[in-house]
Write a protein that holds these residues in place. Sequence first.
Motif, short mmCIF file in Angstrom:
data_model
loop_
_atom_site.label_atom_id
_atom_site.label_comp_id
_atom_site.label_asym_id
_atom_site.label_seq_id
_atom_site.Cartn_x
_atom_site.Cartn_y
_atom_site.Cartn_z
N TRP A 1 0.86 -1.18 0.00
CA TRP A 1 0.00 0.00 0.00
C TRP A 1 0.90 1.23 0.00
N LYS A 2 0.40 2.30 -0.59
CA LYS A 2 1.13 3.55 -0.59
C LYS A 2 0.21 4.66 -0.07
N LYS A 3 0.70 5.40 0.92
CA LYS A 3 -0.08 6.54 1.41
C LYS A 3 0.33 7.78 0.63
N VAL A 4 -0.65 8.40 0.00
CA VAL A 4 -0.36 9.57 -0.83
C VAL A 4 -1.06 10.79 -0.25
N ARG A 5 -0.45 11.93 -0.48
CA ARG A 5 -1.05 13.20 -0.09
C ARG A 5 -1.59 13.88 -1.34
N THR A 6 -2.86 14.23 -1.29
CA THR A 6 -3.48 14.90 -2.44
C THR A 6 -4.66 15.73 -1.95
N PRO A 7 -4.81 16.94 -2.44
CA PRO A 7 -5.94 17.78 -2.02
C PRO A 7 -7.29 17.23 -2.47
N ARG A 8 -7.26 16.28 -3.41
CA ARG A 8 -8.52 15.71 -3.89
C ARG A 8 -9.07 14.66 -2.94
N ALA A 9 -8.25 14.19 -1.99
CA ALA A 9 -8.68 13.14 -1.06
C ALA A 9 -9.29 13.77 0.19
N TYR A 10 -10.13 12.99 0.86
CA TYR A 10 -10.71 13.41 2.14
C TYR A 10 -9.59 13.63 3.15
N LEU A 11 -9.54 14.79 3.74
CA LEU A 11 -8.51 15.20 4.70
C LEU A 11 -7.11 15.17 4.11
N GLY A 12 -7.03 15.13 2.76
CA GLY A 12 -5.75 15.31 2.08
C GLY A 12 -4.87 14.09 1.98
N GLN A 13 -5.36 12.89 2.40
CA GLN A 13 -4.53 11.69 2.32
C GLN A 13 -5.37 10.50 1.87
N ALA A 14 -4.69 9.50 1.27
CA ALA A 14 -5.38 8.28 0.84
C ALA A 14 -4.39 7.13 0.80
N TRP A 15 -4.90 5.93 1.06
CA TRP A 15 -4.15 4.70 0.83
C TRP A 15 -4.48 4.21 -0.58
N THR A 16 -3.42 3.91 -1.37
CA THR A 16 -3.65 3.43 -2.74
C THR A 16 -2.84 2.15 -2.98
N THR A 17 -3.38 1.30 -3.85
CA THR A 17 -2.68 0.08 -4.25
C THR A 17 -3.27 -0.43 -5.55
N ARG A 18 -2.48 -1.27 -6.25
CA ARG A 18 -2.96 -2.00 -7.42
C ARG A 18 -2.79 -3.50 -7.21
N ALA A 19 -2.51 -3.88 -5.99
CA ALA A 19 -2.19 -5.27 -5.70
C ALA A 19 -3.42 -6.04 -5.24
N LYS A 20 -3.47 -7.31 -5.60
CA LYS A 20 -4.52 -8.20 -5.10
C LYS A 20 -4.12 -8.70 -3.71
N GLY A 21 -5.12 -8.76 -2.80
CA GLY A 21 -4.86 -9.28 -1.46
C GLY A 21 -4.21 -8.29 -0.51
N ALA A 22 -4.13 -7.02 -0.88
CA ALA A 22 -3.58 -6.01 0.02
C ALA A 22 -4.57 -5.76 1.16
N VAL A 23 -4.03 -5.58 2.38
CA VAL A 23 -4.90 -5.50 3.57
C VAL A 23 -4.63 -4.22 4.36
N LEU A 24 -5.71 -3.54 4.71
CA LEU A 24 -5.69 -2.45 5.68
C LEU A 24 -6.48 -2.89 6.91
N THR A 25 -6.07 -2.43 8.09
CA THR A 25 -6.75 -2.84 9.31
C THR A 25 -7.08 -1.63 10.18
N ALA A 26 -8.04 -1.84 11.08
CA ALA A 26 -8.41 -0.83 12.08
C ALA A 26 -9.10 -1.54 13.23
N LYS A 27 -8.97 -0.99 14.42
CA LYS A 27 -9.66 -1.53 15.59
C LYS A 27 -11.00 -0.81 15.75
N ILE A 28 -12.06 -1.59 15.93
CA ILE A 28 -13.42 -1.06 16.05
C ILE A 28 -13.95 -1.35 17.45
N ARG A 29 -14.57 -0.35 18.06
CA ARG A 29 -15.17 -0.56 19.38
C ARG A 29 -16.53 0.11 19.44
#
Length: 338
Positions: A232-260
């Motif tokens: 994954w690559k984190k990019v900075r761009t004014p077009r993204a929400y809050l100016g940042q986005a995670w981008t990838t072109r790979a299959k099976g790439a995973v992002l995680t977060a803890k939910i409560r």
Amino acid sequence: DLMVTVVAEEAVVEYAGPAEITATKPGDTRVEVPLRATVSDGADNSFGDLTHARVSFLDAGTGEPLPGCTDLAVSQVGVGTGTAGCSYSAEVDTSYQLRVEVGGDYYTAPPATGTLVTRATTTTPPTPPTSEVPDTVLRGGPGQWLLASSTTVVFDAQPVQPGQPAATFVCTLDGVATPCSSPYTVTGLGQGSHLLTVAATVAGRTDPSPARVVFTVPAGAKALKKKAGPRWKKVRTPRAYLGQAWTTRAKGAVLTAKIRDAQALALVVGTTPTSGRVKIYLGKKLIGTVNLKGPKATRVVTLPPLSASSGKLRIVTTKAKPVNIQGLGTATTPPGAP
């Protein structure tokens, strides 16, 4: 033989009704007058039962009793004191000389007198407020997800009765109240869920069930972490929400977060005509699939209802196609909510 003579008890009576009264509507020829009298005894230092007294109102000029206002019972309101009254339909633009007498087991010497002047009205008075409380109505405001740190709500109060004072409003954001008017803008909203209520007050009566809106400001890309593996690559761009986005072109790439204690979840994504899909898991359970293909834009995609509210969230790409993830919305119970 023993002869017993029973004499009436002396009482003092005073006229306690209005001296002047005005009709309520133009064109009225009669007006209802609340005639009142106070009665007291004890002139001889002994107190009798005033409920045995009777009060009558008369026209002092003619000596005729006023219809509906004779032989009235006295209500005792204290030791040696009582009141009596009636509603008399009087002609407007008339001056009355009244006489009040006490009968029954009591007498008065002399009777009380009073003056009553009735007047017509030439103006239409305001309609008195109804017993209804106002109903606060939201006319516009944020949806479930808000991609901004400020929002504006539009509201009014119903019913608006002729002659009533204008409604005043109190807006309460996350338990903090402030006077407000429509349209009302709140700023400085942090990420997370918020509760905004609006309560109208009219003529001293406040809406007991204020209008309310619950909304959530999603977290940005910083709330998500990449898992080791496909890049994954984190990019900075004014077009993204809050100016940042995670981008990838790979299959099976995973992002995680803890939910409560989540009540609802949403992804903030960037869509393009060539974008791929992601699957979302909470724990081991698949909770939804999101298709990012579409016109180039930033969108909020609400995920299906949750069966669990806490755990580890995983976002997994399904194909080697462009994917752009800009944030995660987690709706929880907002501050100030009951």
